[in-house]
Design a protein around this motif. Structure first.
Motif, PDB file in Angstrom:
ATOM      1  N   ARG A 297       0.316  -0.876   0.570  1.00  0.00           N
ATOM      2  CA  ARG A 297      -0.255  -0.071   0.137  1.00  0.00           C
ATOM      3  C   ARG A 297       1.262   1.292   0.014  1.00  0.00           C
ATOM      4  N   LEU A 298       0.392   2.360  -1.149  1.00  0.00           N
ATOM      5  CA  LEU A 298       0.838   3.780  -0.910  1.00  0.00           C
ATOM      6  C   LEU A 298       0.809   4.243   0.745  1.00  0.00           C
ATOM      7  N   VAL A 299       1.912   4.305   0.808  1.00  0.00           N
ATOM      8  CA  VAL A 299       2.137   5.380   2.538  1.00  0.00           C
ATOM      9  C   VAL A 299       2.789   6.661   2.245  1.00  0.00           C
ATOM     10  N   GLY A 300       3.735   7.003   2.011  1.00  0.00           N
ATOM     11  CA  GLY A 300       4.022   7.829   1.405  1.00  0.00           C
ATOM     12  C   GLY A 300       4.299   8.741  -0.232  1.00  0.00           C
ATOM     13  N   THR A 301       4.657   9.247  -0.566  1.00  0.00           N
ATOM     14  CA  THR A 301       4.908  10.666  -1.861  1.00  0.00           C
ATOM     15  C   THR A 301       5.559  11.777  -1.164  1.00  0.00           C
ATOM     16  N   VAL A 302       6.475  12.160  -2.558  1.00  0.00           N
ATOM     17  CA  VAL A 302       7.337  13.122  -3.432  1.00  0.00           C
ATOM     18  C   VAL A 302       7.490  13.528  -4.154  1.00  0.00           C
ATOM     19  N   ARG A 303       7.571  14.537  -4.779  1.00  0.00           N
ATOM     20  CA  ARG A 303       8.097  15.050  -6.071  1.00  0.00           C
ATOM     21  C   ARG A 303       9.009  16.126  -6.068  1.00  0.00           C
ATOM     22  N   LEU A 304       9.831  16.541  -7.081  1.00  0.00           N
ATOM     23  CA  LEU A 304      10.851  17.465  -7.770  1.00  0.00           C
ATOM     24  C   LEU A 304      10.074  18.123  -8.623  1.00  0.00           C
ATOM     25  N   TRP A 305      10.579  18.859  -8.987  1.00  0.00           N
ATOM     26  CA  TRP A 305       9.810  19.635  -9.850  1.00  0.00           C
ATOM     27  C   TRP A 305      10.802  20.961 -10.353  1.00  0.00           C
ATOM     28  N   HIS A 306      11.335  21.129 -11.720  1.00  0.00           N
ATOM     29  CA  HIS A 306      12.128  21.841 -12.450  1.00  0.00           C
ATOM     30  C   HIS A 306      11.568  23.403 -12.399  1.00  0.00           C
ATOM     31  N   VAL A 307      12.023  24.689 -11.967  1.00  0.00           N
ATOM     32  CA  VAL A 307      12.147  25.902 -11.578  1.00  0.00           C
ATOM     33  C   VAL A 307      13.455  26.667 -11.826  1.00  0.00           C
ATOM     34  N   SER A 308      13.278  27.635 -12.479  1.00  0.00           N
ATOM     35  CA  SER A 308      14.525  29.238 -12.252  1.00  0.00           C
ATOM     36  C   SER A 308      14.313  29.555 -11.093  1.00  0.00           C
ATOM     37  N   ALA A 309      15.084  29.813 -10.442  1.00  0.00           N
ATOM     38  CA  ALA A 309      14.792  30.712  -8.699  1.00  0.00           C
ATOM     39  C   ALA A 309      15.475  31.710  -9.567  1.00  0.00           C
ATOM     40  N   GLY A 310      14.862  32.248  -9.646  1.00  0.00           N
ATOM     41  CA  GLY A 310      15.703  34.649  -9.530  1.00  0.00           C
ATOM     42  C   GLY A 310      16.711  34.041 -11.212  1.00  0.00           C
ATOM     43  N   GLY A 311      16.375  32.912 -12.182  1.00  0.00           N
ATOM     44  CA  GLY A 311      17.108  32.579 -13.281  1.00  0.00           C
ATOM     45  C   GLY A 311      18.620  31.330 -12.518  1.00  0.00           C
ATOM     46  N   ARG A 312      18.512  31.495 -11.318  1.00  0.00           N
ATOM     47  CA  ARG A 312      19.216  29.918 -11.450  1.00  0.00           C
ATOM     48  C   ARG A 312      18.352  28.255 -11.449  1.00  0.00           C
ATOM     49  N   ASP A 313      18.818  27.804 -12.030  1.00  0.00           N
ATOM     50  CA  ASP A 313      17.937  26.267 -12.228  1.00  0.00           C
ATOM     51  C   ASP A 313      18.044  25.978 -10.715  1.00  0.00           C
TER      52      ASP A 313
ATOM     53  N   LEU B  74      14.478  36.089  -2.901  1.00  0.00           N
ATOM     54  CA  LEU B  74      13.944  34.987  -3.663  1.00  0.00           C
ATOM     55  C   LEU B  74      12.416  35.411  -3.369  1.00  0.00           C
ATOM     56  N   GLU B  75      11.056  34.541  -4.716  1.00  0.00           N
ATOM     57  CA  GLU B  75       9.300  35.444  -4.637  1.00  0.00           C
ATOM     58  C   GLU B  75       9.078  34.299  -5.071  1.00  0.00           C
ATOM     59  N   LEU B  76       7.952  33.681  -4.826  1.00  0.00           N
ATOM     60  CA  LEU B  76       6.542  33.315  -4.979  1.00  0.00           C
ATOM     61  C   LEU B  76       5.808  33.700  -5.685  1.00  0.00           C
ATOM     62  N   PRO B  77       4.687  32.588  -7.301  1.00  0.00           N
ATOM     63  CA  PRO B  77       4.006  33.259  -7.213  1.00  0.00           C
ATOM     64  C   PRO B  77       2.183  33.499  -6.192  1.00  0.00           C
TER      65      PRO B  77
ATOM     66  N   TRP C 136      18.272  35.796  -6.721  1.00  0.00           N
ATOM     67  CA  TRP C 136      17.406  37.298  -5.843  1.00  0.00           C
ATOM     68  C   TRP C 136      15.307  36.390  -7.121  1.00  0.00           C
ATOM     69  N   GLY C 137      15.088  36.847  -7.232  1.00  0.00           N
ATOM     70  CA  GLY C 137      13.696  37.058  -7.946  1.00  0.00           C
ATOM     71  C   GLY C 137      12.566  36.535  -7.775  1.00  0.00           C
ATOM     72  N   MET C 138      12.169  36.305  -8.652  1.00  0.00           N
ATOM     73  CA  MET C 138      10.614  35.352  -8.484  1.00  0.00           C
ATOM     74  C   MET C 138      11.159  33.609  -8.846  1.00  0.00           C
ATOM     75  N   ILE C 139      11.084  32.444  -8.634  1.00  0.00           N
ATOM     76  CA  ILE C 139      10.700  30.984  -8.674  1.00  0.00           C
ATOM     77  C   ILE C 139       9.562  31.519  -9.570  1.00  0.00           C
ATOM     78  N   VAL C 140       9.752  30.427 -10.900  1.00  0.00           N
ATOM     79  CA  VAL C 140       8.835  30.341 -11.828  1.00  0.00           C
ATOM     80  C   VAL C 140       8.817  28.504 -12.148  1.00  0.00           C
ATOM     81  N   ALA C 141       8.266  27.713 -12.440  1.00  0.00           N
ATOM     82  CA  ALA C 141       8.150  26.867 -13.326  1.00  0.00           C
ATOM     83  C   ALA C 141       8.395  26.569 -14.302  1.00  0.00           C
ATOM     84  N   THR C 142       9.471  25.349 -14.939  1.00  0.00           N
ATOM     85  CA  THR C 142      10.473  25.451 -16.132  1.00  0.00           C
ATOM     86  C   THR C 142       9.970  24.306 -16.775  1.00  0.00           C
ATOM     87  N   GLY C 143       9.374  24.084 -15.755  1.00  0.00           N
ATOM     88  CA  GLY C 143       9.365  21.757 -16.318  1.00  0.00           C
ATOM     89  C   GLY C 143       8.380  22.013 -17.268  1.00  0.00           C
TER      90      GLY C 143
END
Length: 202
Positions: A70-86, A146-149, A171-178
């Motif tokens: 039975r599934l009892v846990g989950t985690v995921r990671l996503w591509h973002v740009s953190a103020g221009g940093r991968d 850093l900022e979030l939308p 510095w700057g906005m964190i945006v999705a890039t995936g």
């Protein structure tokens, strides 16, 4: 911080009565039910969800914890740009209430960070409680600019460098890039085709 080492193609097993493995398509219904139970019906309205909507998780970085089949846990990671940093955005991390106290959350975190490092990613960002995530190398030291939308608590925006200096001066906005999620792309294509048919009919 100490570099994480792991084989990104092999399941990560632990001594506890559960196993951590790559997420499967068959896990989705149980994962969604678990997230609803842990975060409530309004979880889709949260700020970090805006970075995940319509996006596919980073390759090889969606993990499930399974116990007694039975599934009892989950985690995921996503591509973002953190103020221009991968970077990667981690979340949500969830563990079934009945399976807490077994170290599943910690095992998911260690496996996720180990795989991220092995795949060459330089930094991971998340929104969470510092007292819990500090043990995995997260802090607010390099996320202050850093900022979030959307609304968020500044003290909960944390970063972990898998490569020293990866978040220096970020510095700057964190945006999705995936990559776009296949289903989202299919829906977009269907809408475009429908609009074209309406236009032709008119």
């Amino acid at each position: 911080m100490t570099a994480f080492r792991s084989n990104p193609t092999a399941p990560v097993r632990t001594a506890a009565p559960f196993a951590i493995r790559a997420e499967r398509a068959s896990d989705v219904p149980a994962r969604e039910a678990l997230l609803d139970a842990c975060f409530g019906d309004n979880r889709h309205e949260r700020t970090c969800q805006r970075l995940r909507d319509g996006r596919a998780p980073a390759t090889g970085l969606a993990l499930s914890a399974v116990r007694d089949g039975r599934l009892v846990g989950t985690v995921r990671l996503w591509h973002v740009s953190a103020g221009g940093r991968d970077a990667l955005m981690l979340g949500p991390l969830a563990v079934d209430y009945d399976a807490r106290g077994l170290g599943i959350g910690a095992a998911l975190m260690e496996a996720a960070l180990g795989l991220a490092s092995a795949r060459g990613h330089a930094a991971v960002i998340l929104l969470g409680d510092a007292p819990y995530y500090t043990r995995f190398g997260f802090s607010a030291e390099k996320t202050a600019a850093l900022e979030l939308p959307g609304p968020f608590e500044r003290t909960r925006l944390l970063g972990c460098e898998l490569v020293a200096g990866a978040l220096d001066g970020a510095w700057g906005m964190i945006v999705a890039t995936g990559a776009r999620e296949r289903k989202a792309e299919e829906r977009k294509t269907r809408r475009s085709r429908k609009a074209a048919l309406i236009s032709c009919a008119a």
